[in-house]
Design a protein around this motif. Structure first.
Motif, PDB file in Angstrom:
ATOM      1  N   PHE A   1      -6.583   5.660   3.711  1.00 15.81           N
ATOM      2  CA  PHE A   1      -6.931   6.598   4.540  1.00 15.81           C
ATOM      3  C   PHE A   1      -6.235   7.977   4.401  1.00 15.81           C
ATOM      4  O   PHE A   1      -5.301   7.888   3.952  1.00 15.81           O
ATOM      5  N   SER A   2      -7.243   8.903   4.362  1.00 16.73           N
ATOM      6  CA  SER A   2      -6.864  10.184   4.213  1.00 16.73           C
ATOM      7  C   SER A   2      -7.156  11.215   5.209  1.00 16.73           C
ATOM      8  O   SER A   2      -8.188  11.141   6.195  1.00 16.73           O
TER       9      SER A   2
ATOM     10  N   ASP B   1     -16.370   9.659   5.241  1.00 16.48           N
ATOM     11  CA  ASP B   1     -15.985  10.410   6.062  1.00 16.48           C
ATOM     12  C   ASP B   1     -16.220  10.542   7.546  1.00 16.48           C
ATOM     13  O   ASP B   1     -17.427  10.242   7.819  1.00 16.48           O
TER      14      ASP B   1
ATOM     15  N   SER C   1      -7.021  -0.431   0.553  1.00 17.68           N
ATOM     16  CA  SER C   1      -7.387   0.470   1.506  1.00 17.68           C
ATOM     17  C   SER C   1      -6.831   1.833   1.355  1.00 17.68           C
ATOM     18  O   SER C   1      -5.592   1.798   0.871  1.00 17.68           O
TER      19      SER C   1
ATOM     20  N   VAL D   1     -11.404  12.515   8.177  1.00 22.78           N
ATOM     21  CA  VAL D   1     -10.741  11.537   8.248  1.00 22.78           C
ATOM     22  C   VAL D   1     -11.620  10.417   7.048  1.00 22.78           C
ATOM     23  O   VAL D   1     -12.669  10.414   7.106  1.00 22.78           O
ATOM     24  N   ARG D   2     -10.920  10.445   5.982  1.00 27.59           N
ATOM     25  CA  ARG D   2     -11.589   9.702   4.987  1.00 27.59           C
ATOM     26  C   ARG D   2     -11.138   8.234   4.714  1.00 27.59           C
ATOM     27  O   ARG D   2      -9.898   7.927   4.733  1.00 27.59           O
ATOM     28  N   PHE D   3     -12.010   7.322   4.922  1.00 31.67           N
ATOM     29  CA  PHE D   3     -11.709   5.741   4.526  1.00 31.67           C
ATOM     30  C   PHE D   3     -12.138   5.397   3.352  1.00 31.67           C
ATOM     31  O   PHE D   3     -13.419   5.763   2.878  1.00 31.67           O
ATOM     32  N   ASP D   4     -11.464   4.502   2.585  1.00 27.27           N
ATOM     33  CA  ASP D   4     -12.078   3.989   1.234  1.00 27.27           C
ATOM     34  C   ASP D   4     -11.216   2.540   1.060  1.00 27.27           C
ATOM     35  O   ASP D   4     -10.306   2.208   0.972  1.00 27.27           O
ATOM     36  N   TYR D   5     -12.244   1.519   1.142  1.00 25.10           N
ATOM     37  CA  TYR D   5     -11.861   0.076   0.971  1.00 25.10           C
ATOM     38  C   TYR D   5     -12.599  -0.488  -0.127  1.00 25.10           C
ATOM     39  O   TYR D   5     -13.632  -0.152  -0.498  1.00 25.10           O
TER      40      TYR D   5
ATOM     41  N   ASP E   1      -2.007   4.207   1.886  1.00 28.17           N
ATOM     42  CA  ASP E   1      -2.329   3.272   1.015  1.00 28.17           C
ATOM     43  C   ASP E   1      -1.879   1.793   1.387  1.00 28.17           C
ATOM     44  O   ASP E   1      -0.677   1.688   1.559  1.00 28.17           O
TER      45      ASP E   1
ATOM     46  N   ARG F   1      -2.092  10.687   3.113  1.00 23.24           N
ATOM     47  CA  ARG F   1      -2.708   9.669   2.909  1.00 23.24           C
ATOM     48  C   ARG F   1      -2.101   8.143   2.912  1.00 23.24           C
ATOM     49  O   ARG F   1      -0.758   8.173   2.885  1.00 23.24           O
TER      50      ARG F   1
ATOM     51  N   VAL G   1     -16.845   3.253   1.622  1.00 22.06           N
ATOM     52  CA  VAL G   1     -16.103   4.676   1.383  1.00 22.06           C
ATOM     53  C   VAL G   1     -16.885   5.482   2.496  1.00 22.06           C
ATOM     54  O   VAL G   1     -18.263   5.530   2.552  1.00 22.06           O
TER      55      VAL G   1
END
Length: 184
Positions: free
Chosen positions: A47-48, A16, A45, A25-29, A63, A61, A14
């Motif tokens: 992405f926001s 920013d 994943s 831009v935030r990523f979270d895998y 998803d 966001r 994760v």
């Protein structure tokens, strides 16, 4: 569906990316090593795009889930913000965004959410009509018989097959490489 062993090996990545002083831009895998291929695989994943304020709700966001646990599409977009929040983000943009100067045609009006083009794929694996119909059924509550749902699911599968065939035709060397890797 992930096996118990794969769940034990899930890792979260994760972070920013601060685009400028007003946008993040935030990523979270969630990833795991696929036991069959030995490859790092994305389970889900997110992405926001967030306004720069700390702990703010995203504007939008995306998803993507490998195995959704309900009828939601495995890839989907959530629009969180209201018109005012979008207008503020658009107007704060720099000269690289035509929307930051009003509407794309430079008409004298405030920007609207409708001026934003949310990406939903490229040449292949774009959304199909059947997915839009399932959206109306699952998210808005339109009536649907089991036979209609089955036909829509079948239509999505056929669409994905057509898109895969098109990708293989466009890049046969890569397709061959992937098939050879399966034999190894």
């Amino acid at each position: 569906m992930l096996t118990h062993k794969q769940l034990d090996t899930l890792a979260r990545l994760v972070g920013d990316i601060h685009v400028n002083s007003f946008l993040i831009v935030r990523f979270d895998y969630m990833v795991f090593v696929d036991q069959e291929t030995g490859l790092l695989t994305i389970d889900n994943s997110m992405f926001s795009v967030l306004p720069g304020a700390k702990n703010s709700e995203p504007l939008v966001r995306w998803d993507c889930m490998r195995s959704p646990h309900s009828n939601i599409p495995c890839a989907h977009i959530h629009v969180h913000a209201h018109c005012d929040e979008w207008a503020s983000a658009i107007l704060t943009g720099d000269e690289h965004s035509p929307q930051s100067h009003g509407c794309p045609e430079n008409e004298p009006r405030a920007p609207r959410i409708a001026d934003i083009c949310l990406p939903a794929g490229r040449d292949w694996f774009r959304i199909c009509l059947e997915q839009v119909l399932l959206f109306v059924i699952d998210e808005i509550g339109a009536a649907c018989t089991p036979e209609v749902r089955e036909a829509l699911d079948h239509g999505i599968e056929k669409w994905e097959e057509v898109q895969l065939e098109a990708m293989v035709r466009a890049n046969p060397a890569l397709a061959l490489e992937a098939l050879e890797a399966l034999e190894a």
